[in-house]
Design an enzyme around this catalytic site. Structure first.
Site, PDB file in Angstrom:
ATOM      1  CG  HIS A 147      -2.025  -1.062   1.089  1.00 56.63           C
ATOM      2  ND1 HIS A 147      -2.818  -1.439   2.167  1.00 56.63           N
ATOM      3  CD2 HIS A 147      -2.430  -1.838   0.052  1.00 56.63           C
ATOM      4  CE1 HIS A 147      -3.657  -2.380   1.792  1.00 56.63           C
ATOM      5  NE2 HIS A 147      -3.436  -2.651   0.511  1.00 56.63           N
TER       6      HIS A 147
ATOM      7  CG  ASP B 111      -1.415   0.173   5.034  1.00 58.20           C
ATOM      8  OD1 ASP B 111      -1.372  -0.882   5.689  1.00 58.20           O
ATOM      9  OD2 ASP B 111      -2.345   0.455   4.272  1.00 58.20           O
TER      10      ASP B 111
END
Length: 395
Positions: free
Chosen positions: A204, A300
């Site tokens: 991500h 993330d």
């Protein structure tokens, strides 16, 4: 405990709406909670979510309750599915702590890196005395998107989703409780495995940052994993992945490389990470983020990459590529993600040796360490993580 497991899904985003509808369609009593009433207003009016499946068919998932009252949401739940970005885990733990009751199971879907560890620490600090089990999934059950106020779509289900309880002695109990709903949950030795097999950390942030210009220019109008992954960006992912696997190895965990994970989760084949991503049908049709203010960064980076770097520092593993992504995200967003992120201290692991960490995740306790003379060492005076309790009755 009733024969039919009662679920509460916390979070009405892409994943939460899909999971709530999916569980309801399977016949389970489902409550959907979201702290913002306006986000669930249409669902509350209709009492249902329309879910589109991979084959293009649609069904309606009728919910028992839709609420923004956490006490009401948890009152009758057997299993609490937390389906939120990891940036919301701290707030959810604090909100839930006064209302949890004996015998309940909390599952983070997913925990990212160290989610269950931090969640348990927060419950302890909040004085939660309920006999609950905290567990985490290694990834979310399926690739899904919200497609309307009361609509969601599942693009692809993963073949298998790792799950572990904290401590690991209760993993079997959790799996037994949820197996009818999600038999694709599979056990792994402990939460170090679910946390360190966190593929969101690899895919991500780097893909978002390395495609930043394209994302801003097109407002995300391209296939994130197909168009956004070139041979060069895949090379960056491979270096990040090697650092993650090395951190895991330092803790005695044999983490799955990303290439193997793609094969296990999606049956995607390829000799290189680039080839496997391009061959993954589960990534077809998934668009890029519309802008950089996205959970691929604000979730993330602080809750996947920062804890990995923190673990690397404590256990002597170099993380120059991971740290480079963290710094690039800090510059791009003008935010100190290092200060906001999850660290070994937040996870209750600061200063622990590998064998102590392992005992904690397996058994929920850390034994004092003694010197060869038999006297307690300075480490014995250190306050260990609080013991984890769990009820095994009635399941």
């Amino acid at each position: 405990m009733s024969e039919v497991t009662r679920f509460t899904v916390i979070g009405a985003g892409h994943g939460g709406k899909a999971m709530a509808a999916d569980l309801a369609i399977k016949g389970f009593p489902v409550t959907l909670y979201n702290r913002s009433p306006e986000r669930i207003g249409e669902i509350a009016l209709r009492g249902e979510i329309e879910l589109e499946y991979e084959d293009g068919t649609s069904r309606l998932g009728r919910l028992v309750l839709v609420t923004s009252d956490i006490a009401e949401a948890l009152a009758s739940a057997d299993v609490i599915m937390v389906v939120l970005p990891a940036s919301g885990h701290r707030g959810v733990a604090r909100t839930c702590a006064p209302h949890l009751r004996d015998g309940q199971i909390v599952i983070l879907n997913p925990g990212r890196t160290g989610g269950a560890l931090e969640f348990r620490q927060i419950l302890n600090r909040q004085g939660c005395t309920a006999d609950v089990v905290v567990a985490e999934a290694g990834t979310f059950m399926f690739a899904s998107r919200s497609t309307g106020p009361a609509q969601a779509r599942i693009f692809r289900r993963k073949n298998a989703v790792p799950l572990a309880a904290l401590p690991a002695v209760h993993t079997g109990h959790v799996l037994e409780t949820v197996c009818e709903a999600y038999p694709r949950f599979i056990p792994v030795p402990n939460v170090l495995h679910t946390s360190l097999d966190n593929m969101g950390a690899i895919f991500h942030p780097a893909l978002t940052l390395l495609n930043a210009g394209w994302i801003e220019r097109t407002k995300g109008d391209f296939q994130f994993y197909i168009d956004g992954v070139t041979r060069s960006t895949a090379q960056v992912l491979e270096v990040l992945d090697r650092e993650r696997v090395t951190i895991a190895s330092s803790l005695g965990v044999r983490a799955r490389p990303a290439l193997r994970w793609l094969k296990d989760a999606y049956s995607a084949q390829g000799k290189t990470l680039y080839e496997a991503i391009q061959a993954n049908p589960g990534y077809q049709g998934i668009k890029a983020p519309r802008n950089l203010r996205h959970r691929y960064i604000f979730e993330d980076v602080p809750f996947s990459l920062v804890p990995l770097a923190s673990l690397g520092t404590q256990f002597g593993v170099g993380t120059w590529a991971i740290e480079a992504m963290v710094r690039l995200a800090c510059v791009t967003h003008g935010t100190n993600f290092c200060a906001r992120g999850r660290t070994v201290e937040d996870m209750g692991l600061k200063g622990l040796r590998v064998n102590e960490v392992m005992r904690y995740v397996q058994e929920g306790r850390v034994n004092p360490v003694y010197t060869l003379s038999g006297a307690p060492s300075h480490r014995a005076a250190q306050k260990p993580p609080a013991p984890v309790r769990s009820s095994q009755t009635g399941r």
